[in-house]
Structures are given as structure tokens and as C-alpha cells.
Write an enzyme that holds these catalytic residues in place. Structure first.
Site, PDB file in Angstrom:
ATOM      1  N   ASP A  46      29.425  12.973 -23.729  1.00  0.00           N
ATOM      2  CA  ASP A  46      27.979  13.011 -24.254  1.00  0.00           C
ATOM      3  C   ASP A  46      27.029  12.948 -23.026  1.00  0.00           C
ATOM      4  OD1 ASP A  46      25.880  13.912 -25.196  1.00  0.00           O
ATOM      5  OD2 ASP A  46      26.132  12.555 -26.980  1.00  0.00           O
ATOM      6  N   ASP A 126      22.748  20.234 -30.514  1.00  0.00           N
ATOM      7  CA  ASP A 126      23.311  19.653 -31.446  1.00  0.00           C
ATOM      8  C   ASP A 126      23.195  19.915 -33.357  1.00  0.00           C
ATOM      9  OD1 ASP A 126      24.134  17.011 -30.037  1.00  0.00           O
ATOM     10  OD2 ASP A 126      22.068  16.215 -30.920  1.00  0.00           O
TER      11      ASP A 126
END
Length: 282
Positions: A46, A126
Site C-alpha cells: 500500500d 478504495d
């Protein structure tokens, strides 16, 4: 396996970032994996909690892409024309983890098969378990699919656009919407990662079996010549049932928000191509 390239704890997983400790982290996880005989197959790396000194001067947010040119709604400082993003600080952070994986992981993993950016890369923000719209910083299914279609040309065997994890089984989608969600993620060559508590599932087991069975077909789409004089066997890939042998056309009723996935092969009496070739119609 989940790491992130920052230096503080991720608000999501309460894990310290790997910035500056890439080799230490990969060695530790490689050792742990061998002890429990559960090896790393894939790494999600990430890009959160990055300190200011390691943040790029220029910014680009895929969520703000609206076709390029005057339609762009990018924030921050745009990169000059011809800027080489492989020289950016973000690239250097990710390359450090890449090099650590190559050095410290003692077995082959998916990451090694990919191009310079790995075998997949996130191309959007997301996802949240809803069909449309936005919730805080997360996006519904439709905005992600809409933009994912525009970037499909950048996916190939060595690198895929990651539309984010599947929301299969997380409550907001009907069975019809789940088939569409899963089917389009597969057709757009996104990684198919499901994160949901199995004990809370309300769909029958056969429903998930259908999803998994269709995955192989989505991954192996090949060319098939169409002729009005040939007979074709048609199979429904969600329930694996043979719909029959057809000549010319086939008509299906598809309810709103659903998706039909058909495996079409030339009838045994009419084969003109190599065995195994087929076409998937969406």
C-alpha cells in the site's frame, strides 16, 4: 500478505510501515512463513502514511482523471510533459521493496512474474460495498468500472490493473449484482481477491462455486470464428448448465444489474478450429 510503504502505523491494519526496513520485513516474514509452512503468494504493498520528505513533488490522482487535457481535475502540482515517473520518490520506495523481495524471498512468488511495477497495480481509489456513488474516500462499483474500461489497454500478461478487492459477500450486493461485479472484474483482468467472513454468508454454496468455475473461462478467452451455418454449444458459466446447441443466434433474458456469462464452443459435428478454443460472451 499486506505491507505499506509508509513509516507509521496504517490506520487500517495497525502495522508499522516498511519504509527503510524493507529487507528486515521481508526476511522476517519469509522466516515466519517457513516456520508455519504458509508461504507468501502475493503482496499488497500500500501507499499510505508516507512522510513528507518521501512524497513526490508532482501528484496524479486516478480518481480525478476525466479524459485528459482540459477535462482533468487534478489537485496539487501537475507533472511537466514527458516527466519520467520511474524517477519519482514513489517509484524508488516501491523499487526498494521489489529488490528486498528478490533478495530475501527464497521461493518464487507472483510479484516476480510481473513487469517493473509488479504483476498488478491499483488504478483507482478504495472500493466500498455499494453499486454507485462515493462514501468518504471510497467509491462504488459503477465509477470504478467506468474508469477501468478506459484503462484496459494497459493490462497484459505481465501487469494488470487492480480495481481493488471484490466486495463479494459483504452484504450490499444482490446475487445478480454480485455476478456482475465478479464478472466485470474478471473480464477487465483485475486480480480476484475476496475478503469476507465466510460464516456470515447468506448465498448458497453453489453460488460461489459458480463464480470460481467461471474464473477459468474468463482467464482463457480465445478467438472463435462466427458463421451462420455452424452449430454452437452454449453453456451458462454461472451454474455450469448446458443451454443447448444453437445455430445463428441465441436470445437471453437478463434482469437489471445482472450479467450473462456464456461459454460457446463449436458443436462436435461442426468443429473447424483447434480443440479447446472458445469465446466468452458478456
Amino acid at each position: 500478505m499486506y505491507f505499506h510503504s509508509g513509516d507509521t502505523r496504517s490506520f487500517q491494519y495497525f502495522m508499522k510501515g516498511s519504509l527503510g526496513t524493507e529487507s528486515i520485513d521481508t526476511k522476517e516474514h519469509s522466516k515466519l512463513s517457513s516456520n508455519v509452512n504458509c508461504y507468501i503468494q502475493d503482496l499488497k504493498y500500500d501507499n499510505c502514511n508516507v512522510p513528507a520528505e518521501d512524497t513526490d513533488t508532482y501528484t496524479y490522482w486516478p480518481e480525478n482523471w476525466y479524459g485528459g487535457g482540459v477535462n482533468e481535475r487534478q489537485d496539487g502540482i501537475p507533472a511537466p510533459a514527458g516527466y519520467d515517473w520511474s524517477t519519482s520518490k514513489t517509484a524508488k520506495r516501491y523499487n526498494a521493496m521489489r529488490d528486498a523481495l528478490h533478495t530475501d524471498t527464497k521461493r518464487n512468488i507472483l510479484y516476480f512474474w510481473g513487469n517493473k511495477t509488479g504483476q498488478s497495480r491499483r488504478m483507482w481509489g478504495d472500493i466500498v460495498s455499494r453499486m454507485d456513488g462515493k462514501l468518504e474516500w471510497s467509491w462504488g462499483f459503477m465509477p470504478i468500472v467506468n474508469h477501468g474500461i478506459f484503462f484496459l489497454e494497459y493490462s497484459d500478461f505481465w501487469g494488470h490493473n487492480d480495481l481493488d478487492m471484490l466486495e463479494v459477500g459483504n452484504g450490499a450486493f444482490t446475487e445478480a449484482e454480485t455476478r456482475t461485479h465478479f464478472g466485470l472484474w474478471a473480464a477487465l483482468k483485475s486480480p480476484l481477491l475476496i475478503g469476507t467472513p465466510l460464516k456470515n454468508q447468506t448465498h448458497p454454496a453453489e453460488f460461489y462455486t459458480g463464480l470460481l468455475g467461471a474464473t477459468v473461462i474468463f482467464a482463457e478467452i480465445l478467438g472463435l470464428s462466427k458463421s451462420p451455418n455452424k452449430k454452437y454449444e452454449v453453456r451458462d458459466m454461472w451454474n455450469h448448465r448446458k443451454l443447448g446447441v444453437f445455430k445463428g443466434n441465441i436470445a437471453l433474458i437478463v434482469v437489471p444489474h445482472d450479467l450473462a456469462a456464456l461459454l460457446i464452443t463449436e458443436s462436435c459435428s461442426d468443429i473447424r478450429i483447434a480443440s479447446g478454443q472458445h469465446k466468452l460472451l458478456l
